[in-house]
Design a protein around this motif. Structure first.
Motif, PDB file in Angstrom:
ATOM      1  N   PRO A  83       8.011   9.444  -4.556  1.00  0.00           N
ATOM      2  CA  PRO A  83       8.038   9.012  -3.146  1.00  0.00           C
ATOM      3  C   PRO A  83       6.658   8.729  -2.560  1.00  0.00           C
ATOM      4  N   TRP A  84       5.682   9.610  -2.793  1.00  0.00           N
ATOM      5  CA  TRP A  84       4.359   9.373  -2.212  1.00  0.00           C
ATOM      6  C   TRP A  84       3.688   8.159  -2.844  1.00  0.00           C
ATOM      7  N   ALA A  85       3.960   7.941  -4.147  1.00  0.00           N
ATOM      8  CA  ALA A  85       3.398   6.772  -4.817  1.00  0.00           C
ATOM      9  C   ALA A  85       4.041   5.490  -4.294  1.00  0.00           C
ATOM     10  N   ASN A  86       5.349   5.552  -4.003  1.00  0.00           N
ATOM     11  CA  ASN A  86       6.038   4.367  -3.482  1.00  0.00           C
ATOM     12  C   ASN A  86       5.497   3.960  -2.110  1.00  0.00           C
ATOM     13  N   ILE A  87       5.142   4.953  -1.294  1.00  0.00           N
ATOM     14  CA  ILE A  87       4.561   4.650   0.022  1.00  0.00           C
ATOM     15  C   ILE A  87       3.226   3.927  -0.147  1.00  0.00           C
ATOM     16  N   ALA A  88       2.388   4.446  -1.047  1.00  0.00           N
ATOM     17  CA  ALA A  88       1.087   3.819  -1.286  1.00  0.00           C
ATOM     18  C   ALA A  88       1.254   2.413  -1.844  1.00  0.00           C
ATOM     19  N   LYS A  89       2.236   2.239  -2.759  1.00  0.00           N
ATOM     20  CA  LYS A  89       2.460   0.920  -3.351  1.00  0.00           C
ATOM     21  C   LYS A  89       2.920  -0.092  -2.303  1.00  0.00           C
ATOM     22  N   SER A  90       3.745   0.358  -1.358  1.00  0.00           N
ATOM     23  CA  SER A  90       4.219  -0.563  -0.321  1.00  0.00           C
ATOM     24  C   SER A  90       3.066  -1.029   0.565  1.00  0.00           C
ATOM     25  N   HIS A  91       2.124  -0.120   0.864  1.00  0.00           N
ATOM     26  CA  HIS A  91       0.958  -0.501   1.672  1.00  0.00           C
ATOM     27  C   HIS A  91       0.085  -1.509   0.921  1.00  0.00           C
ATOM     28  N   ILE A  92      -0.107  -1.287  -0.366  1.00  0.00           N
ATOM     29  CA  ILE A  92      -0.934  -2.200  -1.157  1.00  0.00           C
ATOM     30  C   ILE A  92      -0.285  -3.578  -1.239  1.00  0.00           C
ATOM     31  N   GLU A  93       1.018  -3.614  -1.489  1.00  0.00           N
ATOM     32  CA  GLU A  93       1.725  -4.890  -1.587  1.00  0.00           C
ATOM     33  C   GLU A  93       1.684  -5.646  -0.260  1.00  0.00           C
ATOM     34  N   ALA A  94       1.841  -4.905   0.850  1.00  0.00           N
ATOM     35  CA  ALA A  94       1.799  -5.554   2.163  1.00  0.00           C
ATOM     36  C   ALA A  94       0.423  -6.148   2.434  1.00  0.00           C
ATOM     37  N   SER A  95      -0.634  -5.426   2.039  1.00  0.00           N
ATOM     38  CA  SER A  95      -1.995  -5.925   2.261  1.00  0.00           C
ATOM     39  C   SER A  95      -2.271  -7.177   1.443  1.00  0.00           C
ATOM     40  N   LEU A  96      -1.742  -7.216   0.214  1.00  0.00           N
ATOM     41  CA  LEU A  96      -1.997  -8.361  -0.654  1.00  0.00           C
ATOM     42  C   LEU A  96      -1.189  -9.587  -0.255  1.00  0.00           C
TER      43      LEU A  96
END
Length: 256
Positions: A83-96
């Motif tokens: 779950p915590w990794a998925n949150i970080a991944k969503s932020h990275i994808e949104a930024s890119l």
């Protein structure tokens, strides 16, 4: 003969472009900054060449290691299903995937400098014409000093005279380069600052604290007014010109 004429015309165009660039205070300041570091390099060639951002093998290796570490960290993050990794991944994808808001950058640049960054219109189709309509007089300027206008603008005077408090400080109208500092018959000790878009501001009867070729920020104190003989009031002469044509300062800033 024809080739010689063409070369002469090309050289004239290059000289004209060079002269226009030297009217830009930011360009002049950058050239002066680079010249100072070049002179430092001649005096001490072993001290990094006198250039503060000169790359070397060690700094390149460090940056390469940091880049690889960041890449490995992001790659590893996307291999984890938590779950915590998925949150970080969503932020990275949104930024890119999020488009960069060039319009907001342009608005900020206009507020700060009264113009448009030259490289942005090429990335913003349809904005070129709008950018060309922006003029220096559409932005807000700093009031040099608070006081009462005792001699209004006239074609023969080219500026206004203000009566102020004793020792009142004088602020720069806008960001720019000090291009003149010295005595004049009509306005005593005078400072002239060149701003962007062909704008210049003149401060007469001033006790200046700036030097020639200083880069001044808008609103920065450049000195104080000169006191009258009774030391009960101060006086300042102030003028504004754009493209070598004088304007009524009261149409640009409010003094009271």
């Amino acid at each position: 003969m024809e080739t010689r004429d063409k070369m002469s015309h090309r050289q004239m165009e290059q000289l004209r472009e060079s002269a226009e660039r030297w009217n830009d205070p930011e360009y002049v300041w950058k050239r002066k900054w680079m010249q100072e570091y070049s002179e430092q390099a001649k005096e001490d060639p072993e001290d990094g060449g006198g250039w503060p951002f000169r790359p070397n093998a060690n700094s390149i290796r460090i940056k390469l290691v940091i880049s690889c570490a960041l890449f490995a960290a992001v790659w590893g993050l996307f291999q984890i299903n938590h779950p915590w990794a998925n949150i970080a991944k969503s932020h990275i994808e949104a930024s890119l995937n999020e488009s960069f808001d060039f319009h907001m950058v342009t608005l900020w640049y206009e507020r700060q400098w009264g113009g448009n960054p030259s490289l942005l219109p090429a990335w913003m189709p349809g904005k070129q014409q709008e950018a060309q309509k922006v003029t220096a007089l559409k932005k807000q300027y700093f009031t040099p000093v608070k006081g009462m206008v005792i001699a209004p603008y006239e074609s023969s005077r080219l500026g206004v005279t203000l009566e102020t408090k004793v020792d009142a400080t004088v602020a720069a109208l806008d960001t720019g380069l000090v291009i003149y500092k010295g005595n004049k018959d009509e306005t005593g000790f005078t400072v002239v600052i060149r701003h962007a878009n062909g704008l210049e501001s003149v401060y007469g009867w001033i006790e200046a604290k700036v030097e020639l070729n200083d880069w001044i920020k808008g609103g920065e104190t450049i000195g104080k007014v000169s006191a009258n003989t009774s030391k009960q009031a101060g006086y300042l002469y102030f003028a504004i010109s754009k493209d070598n044509r004088y304007l009524n300062p009261m149409d640009v800033v409010a003094f009271d």
